[in-house]
Write a protein that holds these residues in place. Structure first.
Motif, PDB file in Angstrom:
ATOM      1  N   SER A  18       0.827  -1.210   0.000  1.00  0.00           N
ATOM      2  CA  SER A  18       0.000   0.000   0.000  1.00  0.00           C
ATOM      3  C   SER A  18       0.860   1.257   0.000  1.00  0.00           C
ATOM      4  CB  SER A  18      -0.925  -0.013   1.223  1.00  0.00           C
ATOM      5  OG  SER A  18      -1.685   1.165   1.300  1.00  0.00           O
ATOM      6  N   TRP A  19       1.913   1.279   0.816  1.00  0.00           N
ATOM      7  CA  TRP A  19       2.815   2.434   0.850  1.00  0.00           C
ATOM      8  C   TRP A  19       3.525   2.624  -0.486  1.00  0.00           C
ATOM      9  CZ3 TRP A  19       5.200   0.293   5.978  1.00  0.00           C
ATOM     10  CH2 TRP A  19       4.330   0.567   7.040  1.00  0.00           C
ATOM     11  N   ALA A  20       3.967   1.515  -1.078  1.00  0.00           N
ATOM     12  CA  ALA A  20       4.708   1.587  -2.342  1.00  0.00           C
ATOM     13  C   ALA A  20       3.835   2.148  -3.460  1.00  0.00           C
ATOM     14  CB  ALA A  20       5.243   0.214  -2.723  1.00  0.00           C
ATOM     15  N   GLN A  21       2.537   1.889  -3.392  1.00  0.00           N
ATOM     16  CA  GLN A  21       1.630   2.415  -4.412  1.00  0.00           C
ATOM     17  C   GLN A  21       1.570   3.942  -4.398  1.00  0.00           C
ATOM     18  OE1 GLN A  21      -2.085   0.449  -3.603  1.00  0.00           O
ATOM     19  NE2 GLN A  21      -1.415  -1.507  -4.465  1.00  0.00           N
ATOM     20  N   LEU A  22       1.968   4.562  -3.290  1.00  0.00           N
ATOM     21  CA  LEU A  22       1.933   6.019  -3.190  1.00  0.00           C
ATOM     22  C   LEU A  22       3.032   6.675  -4.012  1.00  0.00           C
ATOM     23  CD1 LEU A  22       1.178   6.425   0.625  1.00  0.00           C
ATOM     24  CD2 LEU A  22      -0.433   6.442  -1.284  1.00  0.00           C
ATOM     25  N   LEU A  23       3.931   5.888  -4.572  1.00  0.00           N
ATOM     26  CA  LEU A  23       4.949   6.439  -5.470  1.00  0.00           C
ATOM     27  C   LEU A  23       4.344   6.814  -6.817  1.00  0.00           C
ATOM     28  CD1 LEU A  23       7.946   4.027  -4.753  1.00  0.00           C
ATOM     29  CD2 LEU A  23       7.615   6.353  -3.901  1.00  0.00           C
ATOM     30  N   ASP A  24       3.164   6.279  -7.128  1.00  0.00           N
ATOM     31  CA  ASP A  24       2.493   6.556  -8.399  1.00  0.00           C
ATOM     32  C   ASP A  24       1.248   7.404  -8.163  1.00  0.00           C
ATOM     33  OD1 ASP A  24       4.286   4.988  -9.936  1.00  0.00           O
ATOM     34  OD2 ASP A  24       3.209   3.175  -9.308  1.00  0.00           O
ATOM     35  N   LYS A  25       0.956   8.288  -9.115  1.00  0.00           N
ATOM     36  CA  LYS A  25      -0.196   9.168  -8.993  1.00  0.00           C
ATOM     37  C   LYS A  25      -1.491   8.378  -8.840  1.00  0.00           C
ATOM     38  CE  LYS A  25      -2.381  13.250 -11.064  1.00  0.00           C
ATOM     39  NZ  LYS A  25      -3.758  12.795 -10.792  1.00  0.00           N
ATOM     40  N   CYS A  80       4.091   4.810  14.546  1.00  0.00           N
ATOM     41  CA  CYS A  80       5.496   4.712  14.160  1.00  0.00           C
ATOM     42  C   CYS A  80       5.833   3.248  13.923  1.00  0.00           C
ATOM     43  CB  CYS A  80       6.405   5.292  15.240  1.00  0.00           C
ATOM     44  SG  CYS A  80       6.145   7.059  15.554  1.00  0.00           S
ATOM     45  N   VAL A  81       6.304   2.939  12.720  1.00  0.00           N
ATOM     46  CA  VAL A  81       6.543   1.564  12.317  1.00  0.00           C
ATOM     47  C   VAL A  81       7.998   1.394  11.902  1.00  0.00           C
ATOM     48  CG1 VAL A  81       5.859  -0.278  10.741  1.00  0.00           C
ATOM     49  CG2 VAL A  81       4.166   1.409  11.489  1.00  0.00           C
ATOM     50  N   ALA A  82       8.673   0.424  12.494  1.00  0.00           N
ATOM     51  CA  ALA A  82      10.042   0.101  12.098  1.00  0.00           C
ATOM     52  C   ALA A  82      10.010  -0.873  10.934  1.00  0.00           C
ATOM     53  CB  ALA A  82      10.800  -0.506  13.270  1.00  0.00           C
ATOM     54  N   VAL A  83      10.915  -0.673   9.973  1.00  0.00           N
ATOM     55  CA  VAL A  83      10.962  -1.549   8.791  1.00  0.00           C
ATOM     56  C   VAL A  83      12.411  -1.867   8.434  1.00  0.00           C
ATOM     57  CG1 VAL A  83       8.810  -0.571   7.866  1.00  0.00           C
ATOM     58  CG2 VAL A  83      11.010   0.370   7.146  1.00  0.00           C
ATOM     59  N   SER A  84      12.570  -2.903   7.630  1.00  0.00           N
ATOM     60  CA  SER A  84      13.899  -3.258   7.140  1.00  0.00           C
ATOM     61  C   SER A  84      14.321  -2.297   6.037  1.00  0.00           C
ATOM     62  CB  SER A  84      13.898  -4.688   6.606  1.00  0.00           C
ATOM     63  OG  SER A  84      13.052  -4.772   5.448  1.00  0.00           O
ATOM     64  N   GLU A  85      15.612  -2.330   5.685  1.00  0.00           N
ATOM     65  CA  GLU A  85      16.108  -1.478   4.597  1.00  0.00           C
ATOM     66  C   GLU A  85      15.446  -1.834   3.279  1.00  0.00           C
ATOM     67  OE1 GLU A  85      17.942   1.127   4.638  1.00  0.00           O
ATOM     68  OE2 GLU A  85      18.619   1.093   6.716  1.00  0.00           O
ATOM     69  N   GLN A  86      15.144  -3.131   3.094  1.00  0.00           N
ATOM     70  CA  GLN A  86      14.495  -3.564   1.852  1.00  0.00           C
ATOM     71  C   GLN A  86      13.092  -2.955   1.731  1.00  0.00           C
ATOM     72  OE1 GLN A  86      15.996  -5.620   4.007  1.00  0.00           O
ATOM     73  NE2 GLN A  86      17.809  -6.226   2.811  1.00  0.00           N
ATOM     74  N   VAL A  87      12.382  -2.927   2.843  1.00  0.00           N
ATOM     75  CA  VAL A  87      11.044  -2.332   2.838  1.00  0.00           C
ATOM     76  C   VAL A  87      11.137  -0.832   2.604  1.00  0.00           C
ATOM     77  CG1 VAL A  87       9.063  -1.775   4.305  1.00  0.00           C
ATOM     78  CG2 VAL A  87       9.967  -4.106   4.260  1.00  0.00           C
ATOM     79  N   LEU A  88      12.088  -0.180   3.280  1.00  0.00           N
ATOM     80  CA  LEU A  88      12.253   1.261   3.105  1.00  0.00           C
ATOM     81  C   LEU A  88      12.526   1.584   1.634  1.00  0.00           C
ATOM     82  CD1 LEU A  88      12.348   3.703   5.161  1.00  0.00           C
ATOM     83  CD2 LEU A  88      14.803   3.699   4.758  1.00  0.00           C
ATOM     84  N   ALA A  89      13.407   0.808   0.998  1.00  0.00           N
ATOM     85  CA  ALA A  89      13.751   1.043  -0.407  1.00  0.00           C
ATOM     86  C   ALA A  89      12.543   0.842  -1.317  1.00  0.00           C
ATOM     87  CB  ALA A  89      14.884   0.115  -0.827  1.00  0.00           C
ATOM     88  N   LYS A  90      11.648  -0.051  -0.933  1.00  0.00           N
ATOM     89  CA  LYS A  90      10.452  -0.320  -1.734  1.00  0.00           C
ATOM     90  C   LYS A  90       9.506   0.879  -1.742  1.00  0.00           C
ATOM     91  CE  LYS A  90       7.534  -3.357  -3.729  1.00  0.00           C
ATOM     92  NZ  LYS A  90       7.809  -4.075  -4.980  1.00  0.00           N
ATOM     93  N   CYS A  91       9.601   1.705  -0.704  1.00  0.00           N
ATOM     94  CA  CYS A  91       8.639   2.797  -0.519  1.00  0.00           C
ATOM     95  C   CYS A  91       9.184   4.159  -0.927  1.00  0.00           C
ATOM     96  CB  CYS A  91       8.190   2.843   0.939  1.00  0.00           C
ATOM     97  SG  CYS A  91       7.410   1.330   1.515  1.00  0.00           S
ATOM     98  N   THR A  92      10.333   4.198  -1.587  1.00  0.00           N
ATOM     99  CA  THR A  92      10.907   5.472  -2.007  1.00  0.00           C
ATOM    100  C   THR A  92      11.494   5.332  -3.400  1.00  0.00           C
ATOM    101  OG1 THR A  92      12.576   7.151  -1.493  1.00  0.00           O
ATOM    102  CG2 THR A  92      13.089   4.889  -0.872  1.00  0.00           C
TER     103      THR A  92
END
Length: 270
Positions: A18-25, A80-92
């Motif tokens: 869901s977060w990753a989808q926010l990269l697209d309009k 506040c949610v902690a995530v792995s680096e892989q997840v962070l990279a997926k969302c930016t």
């Protein structure tokens, strides 16, 4: 010692998708949300009272956050949610993501919010700017000169494009930014007593001669085509930025900044 112990580690987690989808309009429009990245933007959002819904923090880099940032967010009831680096990279969309992202609802301003502003208003109107960096820079300049707000017309790059958001450097949280139909909004502004001002290479009056002390809605056109014909017909004044060198024109964001700072000079710099 970290405040957030548990972590989302899978990029297939439904929330991550869901977060990753926010990269697209399309995703932003569907969810009514957008993402900001980095300590500075998050701090600006929190300081301005923006309705931050979720902070997404790199599990192993919580120590990179300013002292008290997580405590401030948690005290304000922000998830506040902690995530792995892989997840962070997926969302930016950046190659080297900073340690924190935030999810927010889209801004809720309407064109009437600009019309209701106390006079003398200075509204920046965007007619078809396509480059996200240019739009972000214009918004930052509008903020810098104390403009009343910014109106985004149809055909303009999405305000919530991650590149636009980064280019504003937090200014999108400092003044009303509205999306609307210029064909409706500009005549309403003119009826309320505002001048609708555009730049034109055929204009006779310099931007340094024009009187910006009265209510002005200043229109910035597309990088290549300038102000559209239908919007030009709604203008009440045309001005030109005089140049002594051999350059044919200025970058759209630079031209807007020149005019806006002249307006600020005339209105008095406190």
């Amino acid at each position: 010692m970290t405040l957030l112990e548990s972590s989302i580690t899978s990029v297939h987690n439904p929330r991550v998708k869901s977060w990753a989808q926010l990269l697209d309009k399309k995703g932003r429009d569907k969810q009514g949300q957008f993402i900001i990245e980095g300590v500075h933007l998050v701090q600006e959002a929190l300081a301005s009272g923006a309705a931050v819904e979720t902070l997404i923090v790199a599990s192993d880099r919580q120590q990179e956050l300013p002292t008290g940032l997580l405590e401030q967010a948690l005290a304000a009831g922000i998830e506040c949610v902690a995530v792995s680096e892989q997840v962070l990279a997926k969302c930016t969309d950046t190659l080297a993501p900073q340690a924190v992202l935030a999810v927010l609802p889209k801004l809720r301003y309407e064109p009437r919010d600009l019309l209701a502003a106390a006079a003398p208003g200075l509204v920046v109107v965007i007619d078809g700017i396509q480059d996200p960096g240019n739009l972000g820079t214009i918004i930052r300049s509008a903020d810098a000169v104390g403009a009343t707000g910014v109106l985004l017309g149809r055909g303009t790059v999405d305000l919530y494009n991650p590149k636009t958001v980064r280019s504003t450097m937090g200014s999108l949280f400092h003044l009303p930014i509205v999306q609307g139909d210029l064909r409706d909004a500009l005549p309403q502004a003119a009826s309320a007593g505002a001048a609708i001002v555009t730049t034109s290479l055929q204009a006779k009056m310099s931007c340094y001669e024009y009187d910006f002390r009265e209510p002005v809605w200043f229109v910035v056109g597309n990088e290549g085509q300038g102000v559209s014909e239908e919007v030009s017909l709604l203008a009440t004044e045309e001005i030109i930025i005089p140049m002594q060198g051999r350059a044919e024109s200025l970058n759209a964001a630079m031209a807007a900044t020149v005019v806006l700072f002249e307006a600020m000079r005339q209105r008095g710099v406190s």
